[in-house]
Design a protein around this motif. Structure first.
Motif, PDB file in Angstrom:
ATOM      1  N   GLU A 148      81.109 -38.954  48.734  1.00  0.00           N
ATOM      2  CA  GLU A 148      80.493 -40.209  49.166  1.00  0.00           C
ATOM      3  C   GLU A 148      81.466 -41.333  48.841  1.00  0.00           C
ATOM      4  O   GLU A 148      82.027 -41.375  47.753  1.00  0.00           O
ATOM      5  CB  GLU A 148      79.168 -40.420  48.416  1.00  0.00           C
ATOM      6  N   ILE A 149      81.666 -42.248  49.787  1.00  0.00           N
ATOM      7  CA  ILE A 149      82.587 -43.356  49.543  1.00  0.00           C
ATOM      8  C   ILE A 149      81.847 -44.667  49.730  1.00  0.00           C
ATOM      9  O   ILE A 149      81.381 -44.978  50.834  1.00  0.00           O
ATOM     10  CB  ILE A 149      83.828 -43.250  50.440  1.00  0.00           C
ATOM     11  N   VAL A 150      81.696 -45.401  48.646  1.00  0.00           N
ATOM     12  CA  VAL A 150      81.045 -46.712  48.713  1.00  0.00           C
ATOM     13  C   VAL A 150      82.007 -47.659  49.416  1.00  0.00           C
ATOM     14  O   VAL A 150      83.157 -47.820  49.016  1.00  0.00           O
ATOM     15  CB  VAL A 150      80.680 -47.218  47.299  1.00  0.00           C
ATOM     16  N   SER A 151      81.506 -48.254  50.495  1.00  0.00           N
ATOM     17  CA  SER A 151      82.369 -48.951  51.421  1.00  0.00           C
ATOM     18  C   SER A 151      81.813 -50.360  51.666  1.00  0.00           C
ATOM     19  O   SER A 151      80.734 -50.690  51.194  1.00  0.00           O
ATOM     20  CB  SER A 151      82.366 -48.101  52.692  1.00  0.00           C
ATOM     21  N   THR A 152      82.560 -51.171  52.421  1.00  0.00           N
ATOM     22  CA  THR A 152      82.065 -52.526  52.695  1.00  0.00           C
ATOM     23  C   THR A 152      81.835 -52.709  54.192  1.00  0.00           C
ATOM     24  O   THR A 152      82.418 -52.011  55.011  1.00  0.00           O
ATOM     25  CB  THR A 152      83.080 -53.593  52.242  1.00  0.00           C
ATOM     26  N   CYS A 153      80.987 -53.660  54.531  1.00  0.00           N
ATOM     27  CA  CYS A 153      80.756 -54.020  55.924  1.00  0.00           C
ATOM     28  C   CYS A 153      80.701 -55.548  55.999  1.00  0.00           C
ATOM     29  O   CYS A 153      79.621 -56.131  56.052  1.00  0.00           O
ATOM     30  CB  CYS A 153      79.459 -53.406  56.434  1.00  0.00           C
ATOM     31  N   PRO A 154      81.872 -56.208  55.953  1.00  0.00           N
ATOM     32  CA  PRO A 154      81.886 -57.669  55.882  1.00  0.00           C
ATOM     33  C   PRO A 154      81.087 -58.324  57.017  1.00  0.00           C
ATOM     34  O   PRO A 154      80.357 -59.286  56.790  1.00  0.00           O
ATOM     35  CB  PRO A 154      83.374 -58.019  56.001  1.00  0.00           C
ATOM     36  N   THR A 155      81.210 -57.784  58.230  1.00  0.00           N
ATOM     37  CA  THR A 155      80.552 -58.412  59.379  1.00  0.00           C
ATOM     38  C   THR A 155      79.035 -58.438  59.212  1.00  0.00           C
ATOM     39  O   THR A 155      78.401 -59.486  59.346  1.00  0.00           O
ATOM     40  CB  THR A 155      80.935 -57.644  60.662  1.00  0.00           C
ATOM     41  N   ASN A 156      78.454 -57.279  58.915  1.00  0.00           N
ATOM     42  CA  ASN A 156      76.998 -57.234  58.838  1.00  0.00           C
ATOM     43  C   ASN A 156      76.441 -57.751  57.516  1.00  0.00           C
ATOM     44  O   ASN A 156      75.265 -58.070  57.431  1.00  0.00           O
ATOM     45  CB  ASN A 156      76.505 -55.815  59.120  1.00  0.00           C
ATOM     46  N   TRP A 157      77.254 -57.813  56.500  1.00  0.00           N
ATOM     47  CA  TRP A 157      76.808 -58.437  55.249  1.00  0.00           C
ATOM     48  C   TRP A 157      76.913 -59.956  55.347  1.00  0.00           C
ATOM     49  O   TRP A 157      76.422 -60.671  54.484  1.00  0.00           O
ATOM     50  CB  TRP A 157      77.650 -57.964  54.060  1.00  0.00           C
ATOM     51  N   GLY A 158      77.610 -60.447  56.365  1.00  0.00           N
ATOM     52  CA  GLY A 158      77.788 -61.892  56.531  1.00  0.00           C
ATOM     53  C   GLY A 158      78.737 -62.490  55.505  1.00  0.00           C
ATOM     54  O   GLY A 158      78.572 -63.626  55.085  1.00  0.00           O
ATOM     55  N   GLY A 177      75.985 -50.184  60.714  1.00  0.00           N
ATOM     56  CA  GLY A 177      77.038 -51.075  61.186  1.00  0.00           C
ATOM     57  C   GLY A 177      77.024 -51.291  62.685  1.00  0.00           C
ATOM     58  O   GLY A 177      76.821 -52.393  63.175  1.00  0.00           O
ATOM     59  N   MET A 178      77.184 -50.198  63.449  1.00  0.00           N
ATOM     60  CA  MET A 178      77.413 -50.316  64.883  1.00  0.00           C
ATOM     61  C   MET A 178      76.252 -50.972  65.614  1.00  0.00           C
ATOM     62  O   MET A 178      76.449 -51.755  66.538  1.00  0.00           O
ATOM     63  CB  MET A 178      77.657 -48.930  65.476  1.00  0.00           C
ATOM     64  N   THR A 179      75.029 -50.665  65.207  1.00  0.00           N
ATOM     65  CA  THR A 179      73.866 -51.149  65.958  1.00  0.00           C
ATOM     66  C   THR A 179      73.508 -52.589  65.623  1.00  0.00           C
ATOM     67  O   THR A 179      72.577 -53.132  66.203  1.00  0.00           O
ATOM     68  CB  THR A 179      72.661 -50.241  65.701  1.00  0.00           C
ATOM     69  N   GLY A 180      74.195 -53.204  64.683  1.00  0.00           N
ATOM     70  CA  GLY A 180      73.977 -54.618  64.448  1.00  0.00           C
ATOM     71  C   GLY A 180      73.369 -54.979  63.117  1.00  0.00           C
ATOM     72  O   GLY A 180      72.680 -55.999  62.989  1.00  0.00           O
TER      73      GLY A 180
END
Lengths: 245, 86
Positions: free
Chosen positions: A208-218, A126-129
């Motif tokens: 373990e928690i399956v999570s989302t990353c809206p920004t990097n998934w576009g 996430g953080m690195t782009g």
């Protein structure tokens, strides 16, 4: 009918730096609620990872340490061995835990350290782009796999929970998600159980928690929830993978 | 016992997860920006709210709270200090 709902005491008033719709916020709240419910805020120490949650010590009202990339379980091991009365947990993302920190987590689990690890799996750095992580789904586009993850070149996503469950040491290992309210309730139960196993001095515990990353998934936050449900949950099945005998 | 459903519009980042999860379609995204420049959620149809707390549990920023008030006076007081329009 109705119920009250308020911010847990273990969570500070500061507004998080996470992107809109990032499920880190939900997981932070669950951890804080569990710590409040178990009444262990005075003796809990968290270990923050490198990744999006690197600034998470600002959002809690108990002690935190920041560790080098992937080395949170090593630091937690040290603290727990010196002060067995402390409740020590690490909070790590998939780039931190499953890539650079893979050896630390495997050996900490194999030694059966009495610590708790919250592993946030959002299938991307996430953080690195938005680079490809070990947990990135097959054919998922990231900035370092612009044509989708090619499993012939880089292999299949690593199922960290199953990997750790294959170790012979006693452990509590569960996988949950926080994309819908029903999942959030189950995730909180799993986190509470994990902390309880540590307090009882029984075993290493890992959620373990399956999570989302809206920004990097576009995707928009709402689309990201659907994507995680359709693409990630079939590959990362939910439930308790290993429980202590 | 009455319940007050409140959205802290300055904490809200307008992700819209609460809007889709609300079973009674109470919430909508505002057209006004908050101090951080996001379009926050607000109660468009507060009278339909059943205080199920699904939006609270889904909110990643803990921006939504439900507080209980013992009598109507307290409810009034809390409602007057509340900022719903974002």
């Amino acid at each position: 009918m109705g119920k009250t709902f308020a911010k847990p005491e273990a969570l500070s008033d500061q507004i998080t730096h996470y992107c809109p719709g990032c499920t880190h916020g939900v997981i932070h709240r669950l951890v804080a609620e569990v710590i409040d419910e178990l009444d262990i805020r005075g003796r809990t120490v968290g270990v923050a990872p490198v990744g999006c949650a690197v600034l998470m010590y600002n959002y809690f009202t108990f002690d935190f340490l920041e560790s080098a990339h992937g080395r949170a379980p090593a630091q937690a091991t040290g603290m727990k061995r010196v002060r067995p009365d402390l409740v020590v947990f690490t909070y790590q993302g998939d780039g931190d835990l499953a890539s650079i920190g893979m050896s630390e987590i495997v050996h900490a689990a194999n030694r059966g350290e009495k610590i708790t690890t919250i592993f946030v799996n959002n299938a991307v750095y996430g953080m690195t782009g938005g680079q490809m992580a070990p947990t990135t789904m097959p054919n998922q586009r990231t900035t370092t796999s612009p044509f989708g993850r090619n499993v012939d070149e880089v292999g299949m996503p690593i199922k960290v929970s199953e990997l750790l469950a294959s170790l012979q040491t006693t452990a509590y290992i569960a996988r949950q998600t926080v994309i819908l309210p029903k999942h959030i309730t189950r995730a909180k139960k799993a986190i509470k159980k994990a902390f309880q196993y540590q307090i009882d001095g029984r075993c290493f515990s890992f959620v373990e928690i399956v999570s989302t990353c809206p920004t990097n998934w576009g995707l928009t936050p709402v689309e990201a929830v659907k994507w995680a449900e359709e693409k990630m949950l079939p590959y990362y099945p939910l439930g308790e993978i290993k429980t202590p005998q | 016992m009455t319940y007050i459903h409140k959205i802290d519009s300055d904490r809200c980042k307008g992700c819209g997860l609460c809007v889709t999860i609300c079973p009674k379609h109470v919430l909508e995204i505002s057209e006004k920006v908050n101090t951080k420049g996001y379009f926050p959620a607000f109660q468009a149809r507060p009278e339909d709210c059943i205080k199920c707390a699904l939006c609270c549990s889904m909110c990643p920023d803990v921006a939504i709270t439900i507080t209980g008030a013992e009598d109507a006076d307290q409810t009034q007081q809390a409602a007057s200090t509340e900022d719903n329009d974002g």
